[in-house]
Design a protein around this motif. Structure first.
Motif, PDB file in Angstrom:
ATOM      1  N   ALA A   1      -5.498  10.490  -9.967  1.00 49.36           N
ATOM      2  CA  ALA A   1      -6.033   9.343  -9.229  1.00 49.36           C
ATOM      3  C   ALA A   1      -5.295   8.059  -9.603  1.00 49.36           C
ATOM      4  CB  ALA A   1      -7.530   9.192  -9.482  1.00 49.36           C
ATOM      5  N   ASP A   2      -5.149   7.815 -10.889  1.00 54.15           N
ATOM      6  CA  ASP A   2      -4.457   6.599 -11.335  1.00 54.15           C
ATOM      7  C   ASP A   2      -2.987   6.623 -10.928  1.00 54.15           C
ATOM      8  OD1 ASP A   2      -6.629   5.282 -12.636  1.00 54.15           O
ATOM      9  OD2 ASP A   2      -6.448   6.682 -14.295  1.00 54.15           O
ATOM     10  N   ALA A   3      -2.343   7.746 -11.143  1.00 57.79           N
ATOM     11  CA  ALA A   3      -0.927   7.858 -10.783  1.00 57.79           C
ATOM     12  C   ALA A   3      -0.736   7.687  -9.288  1.00 57.79           C
ATOM     13  CB  ALA A   3      -0.383   9.214 -11.235  1.00 57.79           C
ATOM     14  N   GLY A   4      -1.639   8.290  -8.507  1.00 56.19           N
ATOM     15  CA  GLY A   4      -1.542   8.186  -7.061  1.00 56.19           C
ATOM     16  C   GLY A   4      -1.743   6.772  -6.554  1.00 56.19           C
ATOM     17  N   ALA A   5      -2.660   6.041  -7.179  1.00 55.06           N
ATOM     18  CA  ALA A   5      -2.902   4.651  -6.772  1.00 55.06           C
ATOM     19  C   ALA A   5      -1.656   3.802  -6.998  1.00 55.06           C
ATOM     20  CB  ALA A   5      -4.087   4.081  -7.547  1.00 55.06           C
TER      21      ALA A   5
ATOM     22  N   PRO B   1       4.580   8.804  -1.222  1.00 56.01           N
ATOM     23  CA  PRO B   1       3.578   9.409  -2.104  1.00 56.01           C
ATOM     24  C   PRO B   1       2.453   8.443  -2.445  1.00 56.01           C
ATOM     25  CG  PRO B   1       5.481   8.731  -3.380  1.00 56.01           C
ATOM     26  CD  PRO B   1       5.835   8.500  -1.928  1.00 56.01           C
ATOM     27  N   GLY B   2       1.349   9.012  -2.878  1.00 54.28           N
ATOM     28  CA  GLY B   2       0.183   8.227  -3.273  1.00 54.28           C
ATOM     29  C   GLY B   2      -1.070   8.997  -2.943  1.00 54.28           C
ATOM     30  N   HIS B   3      -1.305   9.197  -1.671  1.00 52.32           N
ATOM     31  CA  HIS B   3      -2.426  10.042  -1.260  1.00 52.32           C
ATOM     32  C   HIS B   3      -2.259  11.428  -1.868  1.00 52.32           C
ATOM     33  CE1 HIS B   3      -5.559  11.749   1.225  1.00 52.32           C
ATOM     34  NE2 HIS B   3      -4.707  12.624   1.743  1.00 52.32           N
ATOM     35  N   THR B   4      -1.048  11.967  -1.758  1.00 51.18           N
ATOM     36  CA  THR B   4      -0.633  13.175  -2.466  1.00 51.18           C
ATOM     37  C   THR B   4       0.834  13.004  -2.854  1.00 51.18           C
ATOM     38  OG1 THR B   4       0.005  14.298  -0.425  1.00 51.18           O
ATOM     39  CG2 THR B   4      -2.235  14.681  -1.216  1.00 51.18           C
ATOM     40  N   PRO B   5       1.316  13.756  -3.848  1.00 52.86           N
ATOM     41  CA  PRO B   5       2.696  13.576  -4.306  1.00 52.86           C
ATOM     42  C   PRO B   5       3.741  13.931  -3.253  1.00 52.86           C
ATOM     43  CG  PRO B   5       1.389  14.703  -5.979  1.00 52.86           C
ATOM     44  CD  PRO B   5       0.560  14.666  -4.731  1.00 52.86           C
TER      45      PRO B   5
ATOM     46  N   ASP C   1      -7.508   9.708  -4.913  1.00 56.26           N
ATOM     47  CA  ASP C   1      -8.373  10.346  -5.903  1.00 56.26           C
ATOM     48  C   ASP C   1      -8.825  11.744  -5.510  1.00 56.26           C
ATOM     49  OD1 ASP C   1      -9.838   9.107  -3.823  1.00 56.26           O
ATOM     50  OD2 ASP C   1     -11.671   9.246  -5.001  1.00 56.26           O
ATOM     51  N   LEU C   2      -8.410  12.237  -4.331  1.00 57.66           N
ATOM     52  CA  LEU C   2      -8.912  13.527  -3.875  1.00 57.66           C
ATOM     53  C   LEU C   2      -8.457  14.679  -4.764  1.00 57.66           C
ATOM     54  CD1 LEU C   2      -8.579  13.269   0.009  1.00 57.66           C
ATOM     55  CD2 LEU C   2     -10.655  13.146  -1.371  1.00 57.66           C
ATOM     56  N   LEU C   3      -7.207  14.613  -5.233  1.00 59.12           N
ATOM     57  CA  LEU C   3      -6.708  15.698  -6.071  1.00 59.12           C
ATOM     58  C   LEU C   3      -7.531  15.830  -7.346  1.00 59.12           C
ATOM     59  CD1 LEU C   3      -2.838  15.227  -5.800  1.00 59.12           C
ATOM     60  CD2 LEU C   3      -4.302  16.754  -4.487  1.00 59.12           C
ATOM     61  N   GLU C   4      -7.957  14.696  -7.875  1.00 56.88           N
ATOM     62  CA  GLU C   4      -8.721  14.714  -9.125  1.00 56.88           C
ATOM     63  C   GLU C   4     -10.176  15.082  -8.872  1.00 56.88           C
ATOM     64  OE1 GLU C   4      -9.395  11.788 -12.983  1.00 56.88           O
ATOM     65  OE2 GLU C   4      -7.534  11.791 -11.855  1.00 56.88           O
ATOM     66  N   LYS C   5     -10.792  14.457  -7.864  1.00 54.95           N
ATOM     67  CA  LYS C   5     -12.218  14.669  -7.635  1.00 54.95           C
ATOM     68  C   LYS C   5     -12.519  16.008  -6.967  1.00 54.95           C
ATOM     69  CE  LYS C   5     -13.593   9.791  -7.300  1.00 54.95           C
ATOM     70  NZ  LYS C   5     -14.133   8.737  -6.400  1.00 54.95           N
ATOM     71  N   ALA C   6     -11.693  16.390  -6.011  1.00 58.59           N
ATOM     72  CA  ALA C   6     -11.975  17.621  -5.255  1.00 58.59           C
ATOM     73  C   ALA C   6     -11.251  18.832  -5.810  1.00 58.59           C
ATOM     74  CB  ALA C   6     -11.608  17.422  -3.784  1.00 58.59           C
ATOM     75  N   ALA C   7     -10.003  18.632  -6.224  1.00 62.96           N
ATOM     76  CA  ALA C   7      -9.199  19.774  -6.681  1.00 62.96           C
ATOM     77  C   ALA C   7      -9.138  19.888  -8.201  1.00 62.96           C
ATOM     78  CB  ALA C   7      -7.789  19.686  -6.107  1.00 62.96           C
TER      79      ALA C   7
ATOM     80  N   GLY D   1       0.623   9.858   8.708  1.00 62.30           N
ATOM     81  CA  GLY D   1      -0.265  10.833   8.085  1.00 62.30           C
ATOM     82  C   GLY D   1      -1.451  10.159   7.432  1.00 62.30           C
ATOM     83  N   ASP D   2      -1.681  10.465   6.153  1.00 61.49           N
ATOM     84  CA  ASP D   2      -2.788   9.866   5.397  1.00 61.49           C
ATOM     85  C   ASP D   2      -2.292   8.762   4.467  1.00 61.49           C
ATOM     86  OD1 ASP D   2      -4.041  11.947   6.652  1.00 61.49           O
ATOM     87  OD2 ASP D   2      -5.180  12.600   4.913  1.00 61.49           O
ATOM     88  N   PHE D   3      -1.148   8.195   4.787  1.00 57.22           N
ATOM     89  CA  PHE D   3      -0.593   7.103   3.976  1.00 57.22           C
ATOM     90  C   PHE D   3      -1.170   5.765   4.425  1.00 57.22           C
ATOM     91  CE2 PHE D   3       3.410   4.279   3.866  1.00 57.22           C
ATOM     92  CZ  PHE D   3       2.979   3.593   2.741  1.00 57.22           C
ATOM     93  N   VAL D   4      -0.828   5.313   5.615  1.00 56.13           N
ATOM     94  CA  VAL D   4      -1.379   4.071   6.159  1.00 56.13           C
ATOM     95  C   VAL D   4      -2.231   4.398   7.375  1.00 56.13           C
ATOM     96  CG1 VAL D   4      -0.867   1.860   7.265  1.00 56.13           C
ATOM     97  CG2 VAL D   4       0.501   2.620   5.318  1.00 56.13           C
ATOM     98  N   PHE D   5      -3.487   3.970   7.328  1.00 55.74           N
ATOM     99  CA  PHE D   5      -4.392   4.070   8.463  1.00 55.74           C
ATOM    100  C   PHE D   5      -4.500   2.706   9.134  1.00 55.74           C
ATOM    101  CE2 PHE D   5      -6.368   7.173   5.359  1.00 55.74           C
ATOM    102  CZ  PHE D   5      -5.906   8.312   5.997  1.00 55.74           C
ATOM    103  N   VAL D   6      -5.246   2.640  10.210  1.00 54.27           N
ATOM    104  CA  VAL D   6      -5.559   1.343  10.794  1.00 54.27           C
ATOM    105  C   VAL D   6      -6.617   0.695   9.908  1.00 54.27           C
ATOM    106  CG1 VAL D   6      -6.448   0.117  12.805  1.00 54.27           C
ATOM    107  CG2 VAL D   6      -5.032   2.152  13.123  1.00 54.27           C
ATOM    108  N   GLY D   7      -6.204  -0.358   9.178  1.00 51.96           N
ATOM    109  CA  GLY D   7      -7.139  -1.087   8.325  1.00 51.96           C
ATOM    110  C   GLY D   7      -7.348  -0.525   6.940  1.00 51.96           C
TER     111      GLY D   7
END
Length: 474
Positions: A169-173, A118-122, A157-163, A145-151
């Motif tokens: 955002a803080d909890a996800g970080a 979790p982090g990017h999303t729960p 913060d997407l859930l807070e800013k977009a949804a 997935g969207d957890f670890v990318f290259v680099g």
């Protein structure tokens, strides 16, 4: 073990097919909505599309998992992590297994182990893959997935800013930091297969290389270097780009279930007379996909210009309303590709395509002027001129023209009422790719005294002109 990756450059999105050659079974990981490439590969290689899975409920594209289940009877393996807000709602009547941290399933002789990250999303999960059919007892790689990318790592913060889900955002970080600590315990040799590459809005500094290893990311990924949790929290949330508006819709669509596509043909209109019936209709937007120069030289009043290029899908998601019908002016040879691009983000209400030649048949066409940097400099400080910078916030902060007003392109339609109609508009972006879109939106909204600055801020800066820095706005 059979392995194939697929890349959608318009969404910077990776999906994958893994197959067991001994049993002929295959699974698709994070499938795009257009499932044609997987079907073609399966047919060519002799596989049955036995299963599909997702690492999380995606926010940037419509998943093809439901389509695979509908068309091919693929069994779905989906996350059962997260609270009640992050549960799939379309699984009745489908073959589906909900999985949690530590669960295992097999596709033929290939083993998948679920790791809750979790982090990017729960509800985000990763899949650790072991090729048992190839005789291995140790894992080969991990689909992150969207957890670890290259680099980089996925933004929280997407859930807070977009949804609009406050406080996530803080909890996800903080969750991302904890997930990274688990990731670091994995073997260094493990291959890392991410869901996105450079150009995706799901992170801020994604690499363009399509895969990595756990060991390489430990050494080179900035997010894996920070040992202090609070420092990591602050750094992860800093300077994240604006999330496209359509991200909120994608979360909803992928949770409740995307519409199953039936490949109905969209009519193609070849004359202006045929196009006229769609103009000035309530709840209909006409999008001209020609390049900015052709559009500037002559277009139908009220149409907006989103050139069909690498950035088309992203800006269509920003600028178009999901509750509107869409008519597209486009070359016939590009119509199918444009349709697939819009469907990839759920913009399904396309009712017609029209030949660009139909535009030239109109009795009256609207135009606007493209100006070079010298013409811009000669007038930009005049009191009756309004210089509009439509770049992203981070670009503006790094440097902007003195006296300019910042209106990020994606939010421009929401700010029209605040703009001065008694002044001449001079519109620019970074290099000239986005400003034709903004200029067309303004002109369609009634700002007729308007010019587009060719080359944008990059030409201004290259000429050695003075720039200001900071977050001050108009």
């Amino acid at each position: 073990m059979f392995f194939r990756s697929y890349f959608d450059e318009k969404l910077a999105q990776y999906s994958y097919m893994v197959g067991c050659q001994k049993t002929g079974e295959a699974i698709v990981i994070d499938p795009a909505r257009d499932i044609t490439p997987y079907v073609e590969t399966a047919k060519k290689e002799g596989f049955h599309l036995a299963a599909a899975t997702e690492t999380h409920i995606h926010a940037d594209f419509v998943s093809g998992a439901r389509q695979l289940a509908h068309d091919h009877g693929s069994k779905l393996y989906l996350s059962d992590e997260g609270d009640k807000n992050w549960k799939y709602q379309y699984l009745n009547g489908l073959s589906a297994t909900l999985v949690k941290d530590g669960d295992r399933f097999t596709i033929g002789h290939i083993k998948f182990k679920v790791m809750h990250t979790p982090g990017h999303t729960p509800e985000s999960i990763s899949f650790i893959v072991t090729d048992k059919g190839g005789g291995s007892d140790v894992p080969m790689g991990i689909f992150t997935g969207d957890f670890v990318f290259v680099g980089d790592v996925g933004r929280p913060d997407l859930l807070e800013k977009a949804a609009g889900v406050k406080g996530t955002a803080d909890a996800g970080a903080l969750q991302t930091f904890d997930s990274i600590q688990r990731f670091k315990q994995l073997p260094d040799y493990l291959l890392v297969w991410p869901a996105h590459g450079a150009g995706s809005a799901c992170g801020k500094s994604l690499g363009a290389v399509p895969l990595s290893t756990v060991g390489y990311e430990k050494v080179n990924n900035w997010a894996l270097q920070i040992e202090d949790k609070e420092e990591f929290h602050k750094e992860l949330l800093k300077d994240q780009p604006e999330p496209p508006k359509y991200f909120a819709m994608m979360k909803k669509v992928n949770k409740v279930g995307p519409k199953v596509l039936t490949n109905e043909e969209i009519p193609y209109i070849e004359t202006y007379k045929g196009l006229q019936g769609f103009l000035n209709q309530d709840n209909t937007v006409v999008v001209d996909t020609r390049n900015g120069i052709d559009f500037a030289n002559g277009h139908i009043e009220g149409t907006i210009n989103i050139p069909f290029s690498k950035i088309f899908t992203n800006w269509a998601g920003w600028m178009l309303d999901y509750e509107q019908d869409i008519v597209l002016i486009a070359e016939k040879g590009q119509a199918k590709e444009i349709q697939l691009a819009l469907e990839s983000i759920g913009l399904d209400r396309m009712i017609a395509f029209a030949d660009p030649k139909a535009v030239s048949e109109a009795d009256e066409l609207e135009q606007y002027q493209n100006i070079n940097i010298e013409t811009f400099k000669a007038q930009y400080q005049n009191e009756d001129v309004y210089v509009m910078d439509i770049r992203q916030q981070a670009e503006w902060n790094a440097g902007h023209i003195s006296g300019a007003h910042h209106h990020m392109l994606g939010y421009l339609q929401d700010q029209l009422a605040d703009l001065p109609k008694d002044k001449k508009m001079l519109v620019h972006c970074q290099s000239g790719a986005r400003s034709p879109i903004g200029t067309s939106v303004l002109q369609a909204a009634g700002f007729k005294n308007i010019e587009n600055v060719e080359g944008g801020f990059s030409v201004w800066k290259a000429a050695g002109e003075e720039v200001e820095k900071g977050e001050n706005e108009s």
